[in-house]
Write an enzyme that holds these catalytic residues in place. Sequence first.
Site, PDB file in Angstrom:
ATOM      1  N   ASP A 125       0.644  -1.038  -0.058  1.00  0.00           N
ATOM      2  CA  ASP A 125      -0.180   0.383   0.372  1.00  0.00           C
ATOM      3  C   ASP A 125       1.048   0.838   0.590  1.00  0.00           C
ATOM      4  OD1 ASP A 125      -1.504   1.703   0.203  1.00  0.00           O
ATOM      5  OD2 ASP A 125      -2.785   0.461   1.570  1.00  0.00           O
TER       6      ASP A 125
HETATM    7  C1  BGC Z   1      -5.039   3.785   0.354  1.00  0.00           C
HETATM    8  C2  BGC Z   1      -4.972   1.774  -1.007  1.00  0.00           C
HETATM    9  C3  BGC Z   1      -4.560   3.398  -2.396  1.00  0.00           C
HETATM   10  C4  BGC Z   1      -3.698   4.137  -1.843  1.00  0.00           C
HETATM   11  C5  BGC Z   1      -3.134   4.714  -3.067  1.00  0.00           C
HETATM   12  C6  BGC Z   1      -3.591   4.077   0.366  1.00  0.00           C
HETATM   13  O1  BGC Z   1      -3.326   5.416   1.415  1.00  0.00           O
HETATM   14  O2  BGC Z   1      -5.480   2.352   0.880  1.00  0.00           O
HETATM   15  O3  BGC Z   1      -6.296   1.322  -1.492  1.00  0.00           O
HETATM   16  O4  BGC Z   1      -4.540   2.138  -3.394  1.00  0.00           O
HETATM   17  O5  BGC Z   1      -3.734   4.798  -1.426  1.00  0.00           O
HETATM   18  O6  BGC Z   1      -4.170   5.707  -3.870  1.00  0.00           O
END
Ligand code: BGC
Length: 740
Positions: free
Chosen positions: A232
């Site tokens: 993530d």
């Molecule tokens: C989120 C993800 C997301 C990623 C990119 C993170 O903060 O938890 O779900 O895909 O950011 O935006």
Amino acid sequence: MGPVTDAADLIAGLDLSAQAALGSGASFWTTKPIGALPPVVLTDGPHGVRRQSGSATDHLGLSASEPATCFPPAVGLSQTWDPELIERIGRALGDECRALGVHVLLGPGVNIKRDPRCGRNFEYYSEDPYLSGTLGAAWVRGVQSRGVAASVKHFAANNAEHDRMRASSDVDVRTLREIYLRTFEIVVRQARPWTVMCSYNRINGVYAAENRWLLTTVLRDEWGFDGVVVSDWGAVADRVAAVAAGLDLEMPTTGGVSDAEVVRAVRAGRLGADAVARAARRVVHLTQQVIETPSQPTGFDAAAHHALAREAAGEAIVLLKNDRDVLPLAPCPLVVIGEFAREPRYQGGGSSHVNPTRLDIPLEEIRRFTGEHPVDYCPGNDVGAAVTAAESADAAIVFLGLTPEEESEGYDREHIDLPSAQLDLLRAVVEVQPNTVVVLSHGGVVRLDTVGALAPAILDGALLGQAGGGALADVLFGVVNPSGRLAETVPLRLQDCPAYLNFPSESGHTVYGERMFVGYRWYDARDLPVAFPFGHGLSYTRFEYSDLELTPTDAGLSVRLTVANTGRREGREVVQVYAGLPRSGVARPPRWLGGFASVTVAPGERRGVEIPVSRADLAYWDTDAGRRRLEPGEYEMSVGASSRDLRLTATVRLDGDAASRPFTRESTLGELLADPVAAQTILTVLGAASPFGTDESALGGNLLRLLESVPIGRMAGFSAGKVTREQLDALLAAINAQRS
Ligand code: BGC
């Protein structure tokens, strides 16, 4: 030569620094180019493509993105209980990705809705792992059919936003396997996603990104995942530990900082060079997979995708209540009340925020259906005005729900109440207008006892995406017969919820004390009343169930029944199969979802339905044996229209799996007596060894129960030499041989 070999060859020609560099992003949304291979573009997801092509990039939904279709977010999609429809949406998303130059779409989010307060529940499917996994797999199949990679997230046990980048989800193994990992397992095994996104949080103390058991033992060795594990955004605290655990790609870029750490660790002997090469090879392989797809189409059919979004939203709407058949409405003088009718709440806040290609406004869509009849509108802040308008109309449609400020990615709610001003408004309107219909917009579950008591008809719109306005009008006026079902229980009050006392984290730890009793499993086990049960949803027609037949198969069980439409409209019925094992040897909920299917039936028609239930979905996780086990026994199988509207029930005997652990001197008499092979032999030993024989009357009929917890080895001592340890060992060996 296949792409895997190509990837290995390519990697062999790169030095350590170049290999390490492939394991982290080049920018916020891209990987690094590899020779002639261009960078891979990753983008959110999941309910639309958030392609940021300008210089401003973020993972919080703040900066602009290209227009793309905003399909219903997972909270709405899950209410369709329709994998076929979700797969079609996946294909449309894949087409939009191709048109917008996106190779990896970051979704689906399949975390379990453990508690209604989680700020990100709008982006997840359900409180049930089977439903979440089945729908998530359909989404992946659709997206990947277009040569675009999915990224199943957030792996794993990421069930709250509070302190999400540090907190440890402390969960016992059985609960992880049956609930929190099960969803991912279904998606990985059924749909073979090309990437999995590991979550921010720790699991039992170890960061997901550094968790070798999670990322390698379970995900790859057990489930056969062969794609890329991507972090993530910002989830990697220690890239060296993460690479060793099985992380392939750190996102976003770290400007080379963590690549250098990896190189230093290899040179110092703290990290194997093979781990770095393996991660690089997987990233190359992914690049080849997504780049190798046929040439990019020049655009996508925005009108067709809007129509698909409307179809999905129509299926997602749940008719919670419909006293006196207030719905569907005939064209008549109406008043529409509430801001959400003019400014719809149709998606959640944060990284998934999509810039829609267009937006249906419910008020305008309603007006299209009323012909020459007047449709009055009141924002609802002036209760005087709303009541006056309601008095002079034939029916009132009141839009209630949560504003974007009240729920979002990044933080959790503290309560599940609707704003009290909205309830006061509804109370006042219902007093003067008996034909009041409530339309709900919200990402997380809201408390509905008051609304349920006041309003004769309620449509739950959850979040419906850009075409929700049109879909609501379709359902309000009966163009679409509602068929959506709740994917989440609506509790009577927050205090009844399973994780109420263990949410969110405290001192960096979240105790999953309710174990596998999540959602309806909890309410049913505790026999608690709820506002609306899991799986609930009404129709404008009626269905009758008959002819339930259960047939054991090699794969598990086949459930057959007949569904008849006894009403006057065509409708889609979502038939749900619940399994139970009343005499289970382990703690289990009274029933759990084992399968479902939807069937569209014309008035007066009867249709046969067959629903397979797999052994895995009947089994429990045997922690001692470290594997899933189907207990032998009489399974109680019910079919119904919700978890609390079970129409037919029958039992079936399944042979199940033998207990896998061999018996030892530490096995208790109770365990041995529960085993059909061991029981008779052990009763004989007991007769010889115990001073009372097996004469129950000696201890008021309680003898066996009293002795249940005694390890068999201790009988040598208790029998004062009548039964020796050696004799016991020989007996146990004979029993074990017979069982294997
Ligand atoms: C989120 C993800 C997301 C990623 C990119 C993170 O903060 O938890 O779900 O895909 O950011 O935006």
